[in-house]
Motif scaffolding. Structure first.
Motif, PDB file in Angstrom:
ATOM      1  N   ALA A 126       0.833  -1.212   0.000  1.00 12.01           N
ATOM      2  CA  ALA A 126       0.000   0.000   0.000  1.00 12.01           C
ATOM      3  C   ALA A 126       0.863   1.255   0.000  1.00 12.01           C
ATOM      4  O   ALA A 126       0.519   2.257  -0.643  1.00 12.01           O
ATOM      5  CB  ALA A 126      -0.936  -0.010   1.198  1.00 12.01           C
ATOM      6  N   LYS A 127       2.001   1.225   0.715  1.00 13.73           N
ATOM      7  CA  LYS A 127       2.913   2.379   0.692  1.00 13.73           C
ATOM      8  C   LYS A 127       3.483   2.585  -0.703  1.00 13.73           C
ATOM      9  O   LYS A 127       3.648   3.728  -1.168  1.00 13.73           O
ATOM     10  CB  LYS A 127       4.044   2.182   1.710  1.00 13.73           C
ATOM     11  N   VAL A 128       3.804   1.483  -1.381  1.00  8.93           N
ATOM     12  CA  VAL A 128       4.275   1.594  -2.771  1.00  8.93           C
ATOM     13  C   VAL A 128       3.201   2.251  -3.626  1.00  8.93           C
ATOM     14  O   VAL A 128       3.482   3.125  -4.462  1.00  8.93           O
ATOM     15  CB  VAL A 128       4.646   0.208  -3.330  1.00  8.93           C
ATOM     16  N   GLY A 129       1.943   1.840  -3.409  1.00  6.25           N
ATOM     17  CA  GLY A 129       0.839   2.449  -4.144  1.00  6.25           C
ATOM     18  C   GLY A 129       0.717   3.933  -3.864  1.00  6.25           C
ATOM     19  O   GLY A 129       0.527   4.745  -4.782  1.00  6.25           O
ATOM     20  N   LEU A 130       0.821   4.320  -2.582  1.00  6.36           N
ATOM     21  CA  LEU A 130       0.741   5.735  -2.217  1.00  6.36           C
ATOM     22  C   LEU A 130       1.880   6.535  -2.838  1.00  6.36           C
ATOM     23  O   LEU A 130       1.686   7.685  -3.279  1.00  6.36           O
ATOM     24  CB  LEU A 130       0.770   5.877  -0.690  1.00  6.36           C
ATOM     25  N   MET A 131       3.064   5.911  -2.879  1.00  4.20           N
ATOM     26  CA  MET A 131       4.207   6.578  -3.505  1.00  4.20           C
ATOM     27  C   MET A 131       3.958   6.791  -5.001  1.00  4.20           C
ATOM     28  O   MET A 131       4.252   7.858  -5.556  1.00  4.20           O
ATOM     29  CB  MET A 131       5.466   5.740  -3.296  1.00  4.20           C
ATOM     30  N   SER A 132       3.347   5.798  -5.636  1.00  5.17           N
ATOM     31  CA  SER A 132       3.033   5.917  -7.065  1.00  5.17           C
ATOM     32  C   SER A 132       2.010   7.019  -7.314  1.00  5.17           C
ATOM     33  O   SER A 132       2.106   7.766  -8.297  1.00  5.17           O
ATOM     34  CB  SER A 132       2.503   4.581  -7.594  1.00  5.17           C
ATOM     35  N   VAL A 133       1.005   7.115  -6.418  1.00  2.00           N
ATOM     36  CA  VAL A 133      -0.001   8.180  -6.544  1.00  2.00           C
ATOM     37  C   VAL A 133       0.675   9.545  -6.427  1.00  2.00           C
ATOM     38  O   VAL A 133       0.393  10.478  -7.209  1.00  2.00           O
ATOM     39  CB  VAL A 133      -1.090   8.022  -5.469  1.00  2.00           C
ATOM     40  N   ALA A 134       1.574   9.678  -5.428  1.00  2.00           N
ATOM     41  CA  ALA A 134       2.258  10.960  -5.222  1.00  2.00           C
ATOM     42  C   ALA A 134       3.080  11.351  -6.451  1.00  2.00           C
ATOM     43  O   ALA A 134       3.075  12.517  -6.874  1.00  2.00           O
ATOM     44  CB  ALA A 134       3.154  10.868  -3.985  1.00  2.00           C
ATOM     45  N   VAL A 135       3.775  10.387  -7.038  1.00  2.99           N
ATOM     46  CA  VAL A 135       4.579  10.666  -8.232  1.00  2.99           C
ATOM     47  C   VAL A 135       3.681  11.076  -9.392  1.00  2.99           C
ATOM     48  O   VAL A 135       3.946  12.045 -10.111  1.00  2.99           O
ATOM     49  CB  VAL A 135       5.445   9.445  -8.603  1.00  2.99           C
ATOM     50  N   LYS A 136       2.594  10.338  -9.584  1.00  4.42           N
ATOM     51  CA  LYS A 136       1.675  10.603 -10.688  1.00  4.42           C
ATOM     52  C   LYS A 136       1.044  11.992 -10.587  1.00  4.42           C
ATOM     53  O   LYS A 136       0.763  12.646 -11.592  1.00  4.42           O
ATOM     54  CB  LYS A 136       0.573   9.549 -10.730  1.00  4.42           C
ATOM     55  N   THR A 137       0.789  12.417  -9.369  1.00  3.60           N
ATOM     56  CA  THR A 137       0.125  13.713  -9.177  1.00  3.60           C
ATOM     57  C   THR A 137       1.128  14.840  -8.982  1.00  3.60           C
ATOM     58  O   THR A 137       0.735  15.973  -8.680  1.00  3.60           O
ATOM     59  CB  THR A 137      -0.823  13.640  -7.963  1.00  3.60           C
ATOM     60  N   GLY A 138       2.444  14.524  -9.125  1.00  3.27           N
ATOM     61  CA  GLY A 138       3.475  15.552  -9.040  1.00  3.27           C
ATOM     62  C   GLY A 138       3.812  15.984  -7.641  1.00  3.27           C
ATOM     63  O   GLY A 138       4.498  16.995  -7.450  1.00  3.27           O
ATOM     64  N   ALA A 139       3.383  15.237  -6.644  1.00  7.45           N
ATOM     65  CA  ALA A 139       3.677  15.585  -5.245  1.00  7.45           C
ATOM     66  C   ALA A 139       4.987  14.917  -4.851  1.00  7.45           C
ATOM     67  O   ALA A 139       5.011  13.955  -4.071  1.00  7.45           O
ATOM     68  CB  ALA A 139       2.532  15.164  -4.343  1.00  7.45           C
ATOM     69  N   LEU A 140       6.118  15.429  -5.380  1.00  4.99           N
ATOM     70  CA  LEU A 140       7.409  14.764  -5.160  1.00  4.99           C
ATOM     71  C   LEU A 140       7.837  14.800  -3.697  1.00  4.99           C
ATOM     72  O   LEU A 140       8.466  13.854  -3.213  1.00  4.99           O
ATOM     73  CB  LEU A 140       8.476  15.405  -6.048  1.00  4.99           C
ATOM     74  N   GLY A 141       7.532  15.880  -3.004  1.00  3.62           N
ATOM     75  CA  GLY A 141       7.887  15.945  -1.586  1.00  3.62           C
ATOM     76  C   GLY A 141       7.199  14.836  -0.802  1.00  3.62           C
ATOM     77  O   GLY A 141       7.811  14.172   0.051  1.00  3.62           O
ATOM     78  N   GLU A 142       5.920  14.623  -1.102  1.00  3.13           N
ATOM     79  CA  GLU A 142       5.165  13.546  -0.459  1.00  3.13           C
ATOM     80  C   GLU A 142       5.727  12.183  -0.850  1.00  3.13           C
ATOM     81  O   GLU A 142       5.842  11.272  -0.017  1.00  3.13           O
ATOM     82  CB  GLU A 142       3.699  13.644  -0.860  1.00  3.13           C
ATOM     83  N   ALA A 143       6.134  12.050  -2.137  1.00  2.00           N
ATOM     84  CA  ALA A 143       6.708  10.788  -2.610  1.00  2.00           C
ATOM     85  C   ALA A 143       8.008  10.479  -1.882  1.00  2.00           C
ATOM     86  O   ALA A 143       8.268   9.328  -1.496  1.00  2.00           O
ATOM     87  CB  ALA A 143       6.949  10.850  -4.118  1.00  2.00           C
ATOM     88  N   VAL A 144       8.848  11.527  -1.672  1.00  2.00           N
ATOM     89  CA  VAL A 144      10.106  11.334  -0.936  1.00  2.00           C
ATOM     90  C   VAL A 144       9.819  10.888   0.490  1.00  2.00           C
ATOM     91  O   VAL A 144      10.469   9.974   1.026  1.00  2.00           O
ATOM     92  CB  VAL A 144      10.938  12.639  -0.943  1.00  2.00           C
ATOM     93  N   SER A 145       8.835  11.504   1.140  1.00  4.41           N
ATOM     94  CA  SER A 145       8.478  11.155   2.518  1.00  4.41           C
ATOM     95  C   SER A 145       8.005   9.705   2.614  1.00  4.41           C
ATOM     96  O   SER A 145       8.420   8.959   3.524  1.00  4.41           O
ATOM     97  CB  SER A 145       7.386  12.100   3.013  1.00  4.41           C
ATOM     98  N   ILE A 146       7.172   9.293   1.665  1.00  3.80           N
ATOM     99  CA  ILE A 146       6.658   7.912   1.673  1.00  3.80           C
ATOM    100  C   ILE A 146       7.790   6.928   1.399  1.00  3.80           C
ATOM    101  O   ILE A 146       7.894   5.887   2.064  1.00  3.80           O
ATOM    102  CB  ILE A 146       5.528   7.749   0.639  1.00  3.80           C
ATOM    103  N   ALA A 147       8.640   7.268   0.445  1.00  3.67           N
ATOM    104  CA  ALA A 147       9.759   6.379   0.108  1.00  3.67           C
ATOM    105  C   ALA A 147      10.718   6.235   1.288  1.00  3.67           C
ATOM    106  O   ALA A 147      11.270   5.152   1.537  1.00  3.67           O
ATOM    107  CB  ALA A 147      10.503   6.914  -1.116  1.00  3.67           C
ATOM    108  N   SER A 148      10.919   7.319   2.047  1.00  4.53           N
ATOM    109  CA  SER A 148      11.786   7.255   3.238  1.00  4.53           C
ATOM    110  C   SER A 148      11.206   6.304   4.274  1.00  4.53           C
ATOM    111  O   SER A 148      11.925   5.477   4.868  1.00  4.53           O
ATOM    112  CB  SER A 148      11.949   8.659   3.846  1.00  4.53           C
TER     113      SER A 148
END
Length: 414
Positions: A365-387
């Protein structure tokens, strides 16, 4: 001669009849006066009115321990357990170490639903017997098992088997208590001893199957359960257990055959789930069509639709499942995936967040959330989820992707 006559006139309750106090004379035994003996003879000769005769004897002063004890027995046989308890207590007030009165008082209290006072009196009677009365030991074992005190239950049944090794059901009780203590190998050996003497004992075969399954011997478990006779009352439950073991071993097709043969709705649901997992998607949907709506039905339908590549059918079933159980992790995760694939990123994010609460789906599910963040251009959120994901998994590929996202974020900020 009076003692011999009295011995012939003892009436014991059915529950206690396996062992009379004169066969095992623990504690003190009562004597009877001539007047009391006459009442006992009359009661013995006219069993139907024994309680009435002995009550009259007590009322006119012939209330020795022998009379009150036998009055207790007569009342017990008539189902008057409160009256029996009162009579046995009267006998004990005259002879405190009267073993049979103490034991029968305990049986009366048990019938009255007063388990704790029954236990106290059985314990006192057991002490009078020198710890050797198998009836009492087995009652105590059952009492402790009812409280899930498996160690005390096992101790009592082991003692009973020392004094009455052939007592019916005692060895099975021992196996059952061992199983509940997690001593599966010992429980299995006990079941095998039962079966060596009495094959096929369905209850022992069923418990042996459970023991072997718990020990990881799934083929052995299935073999034991397969030997339960079809005409035995335990056959159906043994078949359900056998199917469950097939299911846990991912032998879904075998599990489905058994579930279907049992026919009831609850087992048909299990059959459909097994068929879906076995890749028999159309057949699973056919079985599910016979069942009333439920979260489980919709979940299995979704699995089958996903297997068939039917995204719309899957969405419909997953949505129906979530209407019944809003936090169902499987439905949340699978509908999040389908929503993401369809470009509905807001719904995907909501559902991935729900799914990650379940340990099974936490990482995915975290991988999915990271993919959503990337798709929607929320890179800061994607970095936080990936961390967070890297901290949870320590997987090298996650660490590499985290660095990629950090560099992308820096480039964006420049």
């Amino acid at each position: 001669e009076m003692r011999r006559l009295f011995a012939l006139m003892f009436f014991l309750p059915a529950a206690a009849a396996a062992q009379s106090p004169l066969e095992s004379p623990f504690g003190n035994l009562p004597t009877a006066t001539k007047r009391e003996a006459a009442a006992l003879r009359e009661a013995f000769a006219d069993g139907a009115d024994a309680a009435k005769i002995l009550k009259e004897a007590v009322a006119d002063g012939r209330d020795g321990a022998a009379v009150t004890f036998n009055l207790g027995n007569a009342l017990f046989r008539n189902g008057d357990y409160a009256g029996a308890a009162k009579a046995y207590s009267a006998a004990l007030s005259k002879i405190p170490n009267f073993f049979a009165a103490r034991k029968n008082l305990a049986y009366s209290l048990d019938r009255l639903g007063d388990g704790e006072r029954a236990r106290e009196n059985f314990a006192k009677a057991l002490a009078l017997s020198g710890g050797s009365d198998a009836d009492i030991l087995l009652w105590l074992a059952s009492h402790y098992s009812g409280k899930s005190d498996w160690s005390s239950a096992l101790s009592c049944v082991d003692a009973a088997l020392v004094h009455a090794p052939e007592r019916a059901g005692a060895e099975y009780a021992k196996a059952f208590y061992l199983f509940n203590l997690g001593r599966h190998a010992e429980a299995a050996k006990t079941c095998e001893r039962i079966l060596a003497k009495n094959f096929p004992d369905a209850a022992a075969l069923k418990l042996l199957g459970k023991c072997r399954a718990k020990s990881g011997d799934l083929p052995g478990a299935i073999a034991a359960l397969s030997m339960v006779p079809q005409d035995d009352p335990d056959f159906r439950s043994a078949e359900i257990l056998r199917a469950d073991i097939f299911f846990s071993a991912r032998a879904y097709a075998e599990a489905a055959k058994i579930y279907e043969s049992l026919g009831e709705d609850g087992r048909l649901g299990a059959a459909a789930e097994a068929l879906a997992r076995a890749g028999e998607f159309e057949k699973a949907l056919g079985v599910l069509a016979k069942l009333p709506d439920s979260a489980g039905k919709f979940r299995s339908q979704a699995r089958a639709h996903i297997g068939l590549g039917d995204a719309e059918g899957a969405k419909k079933s997953l949505s129906a499942c979530l209407a019944e159980e809003p936090d169902d992790p499987y439905a949340c995760f699978e509908l999040a995936k389908l929503s993401f694939a369809g470009g509905d990123y807001n719904l995907a994010k909501i559902l991935y967040n729900r799914a990650q609460k379940d340990e099974t789906y936490s990482v995915a599910a975290k991988v999915g959330l990271m993919s959503v963040a990337v798709k929607t251009g929320a890179l800061g959120e994607a970095v936080s989820i990936a961390s967070a994901l890297y901290a949870q998994t320590r997987r090298a590929e996650v660490g590499e992707y985290l660095e990629y996202l950090k560099n992308a974020k820096k480039a964006e900020d420049m």
